[in-house]
Scaffold this motif. Structure first.
Motif, PDB file in Angstrom:
ATOM      1  N   ILE A  63       0.859  -1.179   0.000  1.00 58.75           N
ATOM      2  CA  ILE A  63       0.000   0.000   0.000  1.00 58.75           C
ATOM      3  C   ILE A  63       0.903   1.240   0.000  1.00 58.75           C
ATOM      4  CG2 ILE A  63      -1.962  -1.134   1.088  1.00 58.75           C
ATOM      5  CD1 ILE A  63      -1.121   0.043   3.749  1.00 58.75           C
ATOM      6  N   ASP A  87      -4.276   2.260  -0.912  1.00 56.78           N
ATOM      7  CA  ASP A  87      -3.726   2.861   0.300  1.00 56.78           C
ATOM      8  C   ASP A  87      -4.145   2.161   1.588  1.00 56.78           C
ATOM      9  OD1 ASP A  87      -6.383   3.548   0.222  1.00 56.78           O
ATOM     10  OD2 ASP A  87      -6.070   5.684   0.672  1.00 56.78           O
ATOM     11  N   ARG A  88      -4.795   0.995   1.490  1.00 53.58           N
ATOM     12  CA  ARG A  88      -5.259   0.323   2.704  1.00 53.58           C
ATOM     13  C   ARG A  88      -5.449  -1.163   2.456  1.00 53.58           C
ATOM     14  NH1 ARG A  88     -10.536  -0.665   1.592  1.00 53.58           N
ATOM     15  NH2 ARG A  88     -11.522   0.749   0.080  1.00 53.58           N
ATOM     16  N   ARG A 134      -7.132  -4.789   4.805  1.00 51.58           N
ATOM     17  CA  ARG A 134      -7.609  -5.443   6.026  1.00 51.58           C
ATOM     18  C   ARG A 134      -7.310  -6.925   5.926  1.00 51.58           C
ATOM     19  NH1 ARG A 134     -13.175  -5.441   9.528  1.00 51.58           N
ATOM     20  NH2 ARG A 134     -12.095  -3.635  10.396  1.00 51.58           N
ATOM     21  N   ASP A 136      -6.146  -3.786  10.397  1.00 55.19           N
ATOM     22  CA  ASP A 136      -6.253  -2.803   9.319  1.00 55.19           C
ATOM     23  C   ASP A 136      -4.965  -1.995   9.228  1.00 55.19           C
ATOM     24  OD1 ASP A 136      -9.182  -2.680   8.242  1.00 55.19           O
ATOM     25  OD2 ASP A 136      -9.376  -2.908  10.414  1.00 55.19           O
ATOM     26  N   ARG A 170      -3.346   1.330   6.921  1.00 56.52           N
ATOM     27  CA  ARG A 170      -3.708   2.414   6.014  1.00 56.52           C
ATOM     28  C   ARG A 170      -2.577   3.432   5.998  1.00 56.52           C
ATOM     29  NH1 ARG A 170      -6.071   7.231   7.417  1.00 56.52           N
ATOM     30  NH2 ARG A 170      -6.466   6.423   9.516  1.00 56.52           N
ATOM     31  N   ASP A 173      -1.534   7.483   4.773  1.00 52.12           N
ATOM     32  CA  ASP A 173      -1.974   8.782   4.287  1.00 52.12           C
ATOM     33  C   ASP A 173      -0.854   9.781   4.541  1.00 52.12           C
ATOM     34  OD1 ASP A 173      -2.113   9.504   6.988  1.00 52.12           O
ATOM     35  OD2 ASP A 173      -4.296   9.388   7.084  1.00 52.12           O
ATOM     36  N   GLN A 233      -2.203   1.579  11.874  1.00 51.62           N
ATOM     37  CA  GLN A 233      -2.580   0.184  12.060  1.00 51.62           C
ATOM     38  C   GLN A 233      -3.562   0.097  13.216  1.00 51.62           C
ATOM     39  OE1 GLN A 233       0.625  -2.510  13.045  1.00 51.62           O
ATOM     40  NE2 GLN A 233      -0.701  -4.284  13.215  1.00 51.62           N
ATOM     41  N   SER A 293       0.198   4.651  15.080  1.00 51.32           N
ATOM     42  CA  SER A 293       0.681   5.183  13.804  1.00 51.32           C
ATOM     43  C   SER A 293       2.182   5.310  13.840  1.00 51.32           C
ATOM     44  CB  SER A 293       0.049   6.557  13.532  1.00 51.32           C
ATOM     45  OG  SER A 293      -1.358   6.482  13.504  1.00 51.32           O
TER      46      SER A 293
END
Length: 305
Positions: free
Chosen positions: A12, A105-106, A108, A128, A130, A132, A138, A301
């Protein structure tokens, strides 16, 4: 084509961040920002070394002697750290997670812990990832699929890196007022003490790690106005990496990765925000109890400095 040893691979990326996720253990295998490593990585076709990037559930860290009592029942787990006779880092380390949903970008991943000797509970674990502009995010959700309440805890296991060959030359900011002391031989918990009594583990003001050994849980975390705690690791070049998490994780395990293999030893700093401390299945401290049908989510994060 043969699947890599670390499982199915998902990449991702967004805003200069790129993360490689491996399905075995729902593992963060690599993370970079504009090409710079933020965690110590490993190859896709490599058996994951030293727990790098794995997801820890349904407990983080150690359960002493692999035994605990819950709801009036005594349980005995496999001793997955045989040299110290401890049950280490949960049950999903080597479980192959299914990729349930993925986008640029993600992603699961999910797996179910089946009832078994030592943990007779059925819990779904959804992880999860992701990316950005604020980095990699996470979260781990445990959901009790069984008919009995289940003990639960979780954490990640990334080794942060600021680009130095060893962590010794990196500067650490760890805003924790208390440290859980441990036995020298088995790292079993002893007592929660102020870092004022242990200046070698007092990093409330950023300073060079040097040759200090750290493999301890910390709490009493300084948090910002939004309730977030942050650990920072910065290299000699000035570049660095930060890990941020909220009140769902009142503890953080920090480890300087002192390992017998010189090629792996002190190559990164394990920073593991935890929902509970080591041996919480016995102490009950901050232990999450999942009622049947209930769920619990914790997240963290990682971002570039």
């Amino acid at each position: 084509m043969t699947e890599p040893r670390s499982g199915r691979q998902v990449r991702i990326a967004a805003h200069g961040y790129r993360a490689d996720i491996a399905s075995v253990g729902a593992t963060l295998r690599a993370l970079t920002f504009e090409g710079r490593d933020l965690v110590v990585s490993f190859e896709a076709d490599q058996v994951r070394p030293a727990y790098r990037g794995t997801t820890l559930a349904p407990w983080p860290n150690r359960i002493v002697d692999g035994t605990y009592s819950f709801a009036g029942e005594q349980h005995r787990l496999a001793l997955t750290e045989p040299s110290r006779a401890q049950a280490l880092h949960g049950l999903v380390l080597w479980q192959d997670f299914a990729v349930q949903d993925a986008a640029a970008d993600r992603v699961r991943l999910a797996a179910v812990i089946p009832p078994q000797a030592g943990y007779p509970f059925r819990v779904e674990v959804a992880v999860d990832f992701r990316v950005d502009a604020d980095g990699l995010h996470q979260s781990v959700t445990g959901r009790n699929l069984g008919v009995d309440a289940a003990p639960w805890g979780t954490a990640p296991h990334p080794y942060l890196t600021a680009g130095d060959e060893r962590v010794d030359d990196s500067e650490l900011l760890l805003p924790a007022a208390s440290v859980l002391t441990v036995t020298a031989d088995r790292l079993s918990p002893l007592a929660l003490e102020s870092v004022d009594e242990h200046p070698e583990w007092d990093f409330r003001t950023a300073r060079r790690i040097g040759d200090v050994f750290i493999d301890h849980a910390f709490t009493g975390l300084r948090r910002d106005a939004e309730g977030m705690a942050e650990v920072r690791l910065r290299g000699a070049s000035g570049a660095g990496v930060a890990m941020v998490w909220d009140a769902a994780c009142p503890w953080v395990q920090v480890h300087t990765a002192d390992l017998p293999d010189r090629a792996l030893s002190r190559r990164g700093l394990a920073v593991e925000p935890m929902t509970c401390p080591p041996d919480a299945f016995n102490s009950g401290t901050d232990l999450v109890v999942l009622a049947p049908g209930a769920s619990h989510t914790a997240g963290w994060s990682i971002r570039s400095l």
